[in-house]
Design a protein around this motif. Structure first.
Motif, short mmCIF file in Angstrom:
data_model
loop_
_atom_site.label_atom_id
_atom_site.label_comp_id
_atom_site.label_asym_id
_atom_site.label_seq_id
_atom_site.Cartn_x
_atom_site.Cartn_y
_atom_site.Cartn_z
N TYR A 193 1.16 -1.44 0.20
CA TYR A 193 0.16 -0.33 -0.17
C TYR A 193 0.84 0.96 -0.18
CZ TYR A 193 -3.57 3.05 1.69
OH TYR A 193 -4.21 4.62 1.60
N ALA A 194 1.78 1.10 0.78
CA ALA A 194 3.01 2.25 1.07
C ALA A 194 3.62 2.64 -0.41
CB ALA A 194 3.55 2.51 1.90
N GLU A 195 3.80 1.77 -0.87
CA GLU A 195 4.23 1.58 -3.06
C GLU A 195 3.56 2.72 -3.23
OE1 GLU A 195 6.00 1.72 -6.15
OE2 GLU A 195 7.50 1.87 -3.59
N LEU A 196 2.23 2.31 -3.26
CA LEU A 196 1.20 2.14 -4.21
C LEU A 196 0.54 3.70 -3.53
CD1 LEU A 196 -1.10 1.94 -6.04
CD2 LEU A 196 -3.21 1.46 -4.58
N LEU A 197 0.84 3.65 -2.83
CA LEU A 197 0.51 5.92 -2.27
C LEU A 197 1.56 6.40 -2.70
CD1 LEU A 197 -1.46 7.19 -0.22
CD2 LEU A 197 0.28 7.10 1.14
N ASP A 198 3.00 5.93 -2.69
CA ASP A 198 4.19 7.00 -3.40
C ASP A 198 3.55 7.29 -4.61
OD1 ASP A 198 5.08 7.23 -0.78
OD2 ASP A 198 6.60 5.78 -1.54
N GLN A 199 3.58 6.11 -5.89
CA GLN A 199 3.06 6.49 -7.42
C GLN A 199 1.66 6.85 -7.40
OE1 GLN A 199 3.09 2.71 -9.62
NE2 GLN A 199 5.34 1.85 -8.67
N CYS A 200 0.89 7.35 -6.53
CA CYS A 200 -0.03 7.59 -7.21
C CYS A 200 -0.02 9.05 -6.85
CB CYS A 200 -1.55 7.82 -6.04
SG CYS A 200 -2.18 6.07 -6.52
N ARG A 201 0.74 9.55 -5.45
CA ARG A 201 1.26 10.29 -5.61
C ARG A 201 1.78 11.36 -6.00
NH1 ARG A 201 2.34 9.75 0.37
NH2 ARG A 201 1.02 10.75 1.54
N ALA A 202 3.04 10.20 -7.42
CA ALA A 202 4.12 11.22 -8.14
C ALA A 202 3.09 11.66 -9.26
CB ALA A 202 4.62 9.98 -8.50
N THR A 203 1.89 11.06 -9.87
CA THR A 203 1.06 11.82 -10.36
C THR A 203 0.07 12.05 -10.75
OG1 THR A 203 0.35 9.39 -11.34
CG2 THR A 203 1.77 9.91 -12.34
N GLN A 204 -0.24 12.64 -9.21
CA GLN A 204 -1.99 13.06 -8.97
C GLN A 204 -1.69 14.38 -9.70
OE1 GLN A 204 -1.66 13.72 -4.84
NE2 GLN A 204 -4.20 14.52 -4.99
N PHE A 205 -1.10 15.30 -9.85
CA PHE A 205 -1.32 16.72 -10.28
C PHE A 205 -0.32 16.61 -11.68
CE2 PHE A 205 -1.88 17.31 -6.08
CZ PHE A 205 -3.20 17.14 -6.59
N SER A 206 -0.73 15.67 -12.95
CA SER A 206 0.71 15.44 -13.53
C SER A 206 -0.79 17.07 -15.38
CB SER A 206 0.74 14.33 -14.12
OG SER A 206 1.49 14.24 -16.06
N THR A 207 0.64 17.44 -15.80
CA THR A 207 -0.12 17.99 -16.76
C THR A 207 -0.78 17.77 -17.54
OG1 THR A 207 2.75 17.38 -18.10
CG2 THR A 207 2.78 19.35 -16.47
N HIS A 208 -0.74 16.58 -17.99
CA HIS A 208 -1.37 15.98 -19.46
C HIS A 208 -2.75 16.29 -18.29
CE1 HIS A 208 -2.64 12.81 -16.76
NE2 HIS A 208 -1.61 11.79 -16.74
N SER A 209 -3.39 16.51 -17.45
CA SER A 209 -4.89 16.54 -17.63
C SER A 209 -5.93 15.47 -17.13
CB SER A 209 -5.03 18.44 -16.59
OG SER A 209 -5.30 18.37 -18.47
N LEU A 210 -5.03 14.64 -17.65
CA LEU A 210 -6.60 13.05 -18.83
C LEU A 210 -7.16 12.22 -16.85
CD1 LEU A 210 -5.53 13.25 -21.72
CD2 LEU A 210 -7.12 14.22 -21.30
N PRO A 211 -7.68 11.51 -17.38
CA PRO A 211 -7.91 10.71 -16.17
C PRO A 211 -7.06 9.40 -16.77
CG PRO A 211 -10.18 11.19 -16.54
CD PRO A 211 -8.65 12.23 -17.34
N LEU A 212 -6.04 8.87 -15.97
CA LEU A 212 -5.13 7.69 -15.91
C LEU A 212 -6.04 6.69 -16.15
CD1 LEU A 212 -2.57 9.01 -14.31
CD2 LEU A 212 -2.16 9.01 -16.52
N SER A 213 -7.39 6.51 -15.69
CA SER A 213 -7.59 5.28 -15.54
C SER A 213 -8.71 5.08 -16.88
CB SER A 213 -9.52 5.57 -15.08
OG SER A 213 -9.74 5.88 -15.54
N GLY A 214 -9.02 5.93 -18.09
CA GLY A 214 -8.84 5.69 -19.15
C GLY A 214 -8.07 4.75 -20.43
N SER A 215 -7.81 5.25 -21.57
CA SER A 215 -7.22 4.47 -22.43
C SER A 215 -6.75 5.85 -23.71
CB SER A 215 -7.24 3.14 -22.73
OG SER A 215 -8.50 2.70 -22.94
#
Length: 338
Positions: A6-28
């Motif tokens: 979980y700690a690793e998952l949280l770190d990775q989520c934070r890394a892209t939380q406010f990415s410049t692309h502003s597109l939902p990563l759940s999509g394709s």
């Protein structure tokens, strides 16, 4: 192992939380060839709306530099997102409870529209998120829910995307499922603060207040909805913490600090009427799970939350004490007496 993943998952989520692309990563990303060697880019969203369809959103064409930058950024972050999906899958296989499929689709919608980033998630969904965060498995009976409880407090500043929400919350919900509608109260002239669809999925919007009694809905402009004013809520939503919901590659949200959640649940259990006896029991069950764990692992957080609660006045102390006594846990009583 659960805590580490979980700690690793949280770190990775934070890394892209406010990415410049502003597109939902759940999509394709979908590429459609056009004339003159142009490529048209679309985002196919992962969430399914009524009828099982996956909506598409037009991004732009390859003739624009900013569009190409967004596509490149999205593609890079999407690779991280897929590795996050593996972490979420590992947590689920290890027995960590996650939201149901229907609820997950609703939460994806609220996340993609920026609603989760602008509110504090409270209620059973928050309790569910504490399991992997604290590295424990709680009893299943305390987990089931069809409700999304969103709390808004003007005094709380949250890290959030710069782009504001432009749609009304009800419109967002109707785009997800047209059967969503507002639940009207006794006063039909007042705007709704809760919404429900035909499947029983429900969204409640809450607003903390203190001082004189307030019965009319309060406008929560940051999430484009009216909200139900609720006393004692300000204690719960102060100093929230970041968490990840186990949906897709993980959805970032804000939830109350575990110690405050536990103490608040005991107060709320005392404010419920006789028709809500089952809810009061569930409140005490969730509080007991957290208090038992925190006494062992993080007693300082409980002490700090309790001192804050006591300073708020005699009604706070009385309701907390009554709720604590009904847990029938002598070790809890001894801890707070000390």
């Amino acid at each position: 192992m659960t805590h580490t993943i979980y700690a690793e998952l949280l770190d990775q989520c934070r890394a892209t939380q406010f990415s410049t692309h502003s597109l939902p990563l759940s999509g394709s990303l979908v590429e459609v060839p056009g004339e003159n060697d142009l490529t048209y880019y679309y985002l196919q969203k992962s969430r399914r709306v009524a009828g099982g369809k996956q909506p598409r959103e037009f991004i732009g064409s390859s003739s624009y530099k900013k569009v190409l930058e967004r596509v490149k950024s999205f593609t890079s972050d999407k690779a991280i997102y897929k590795s996050r999906e593996e972490l979420v899958s590992a947590l689920k296989k290890n027995g960590v409870t996650a939201p149901t499929a229907k609820l997950a689709n609703l939460l994806l919608t609220l996340h993609d529209e920026g609603v989760l980033a602008r509110s504090v998630l409270v209620g059973t969904l928050a309790f569910q998120a504490y399991g992997p965060m604290l590295g424990v498995k709680f009893g299943q009976s305390a987990f089931y829910t069809q409700d999304v409880d969103l709390a808004k407090a003007d005094s709380v500043e949250l890290a959030m995307p710069e782009k504001p929400i432009e749609k009304e919350l009800l419109d967002v919900l109707k785009e997800f499922d047209e059967t969503f509608d507002g639940i009207m109260g006794f006063d039909r002239k007042q705007p709704p603060v809760s919404y429900m669809n035909k499947d029983g999925l429900r969204v409640d919007v809450l607003f903390s207040f203190s001082g004189p009694e307030r019965k009319k809905p309060i406008r929560a402009s940051k999430i484009q909805s009216h909200a139900h004013p609720q006393r004692y809520l300000e204690f719960l939503v102060e100093a929230p913490t970041e968490a990840v919901l186990l949906i897709g590659g993980g959805l970032m949200c804000h939830i109350p600090a575990p110690a405050r959640f536990a103490l608040h649940k005991l107060i709320v259990s005392e404010k419920r009427n006789s028709s809500e006896a089952a809810r009061a029991y569930k409140d005490r069950e969730q509080a007991s799970c957290l208090i038992e764990l925190l006494i062992e692992e993080d007693p300082e957080s409980l002490e700090e939350a309790y001192e804050n609660l006591k300073a708020r006045g005699p009604k706070w102390r009385t309701n907390f004490r009554k709720g604590l006594e009904k847990t029938k846990r002598e070790d809890f009583l001894e801890f707070f007496q000390e």
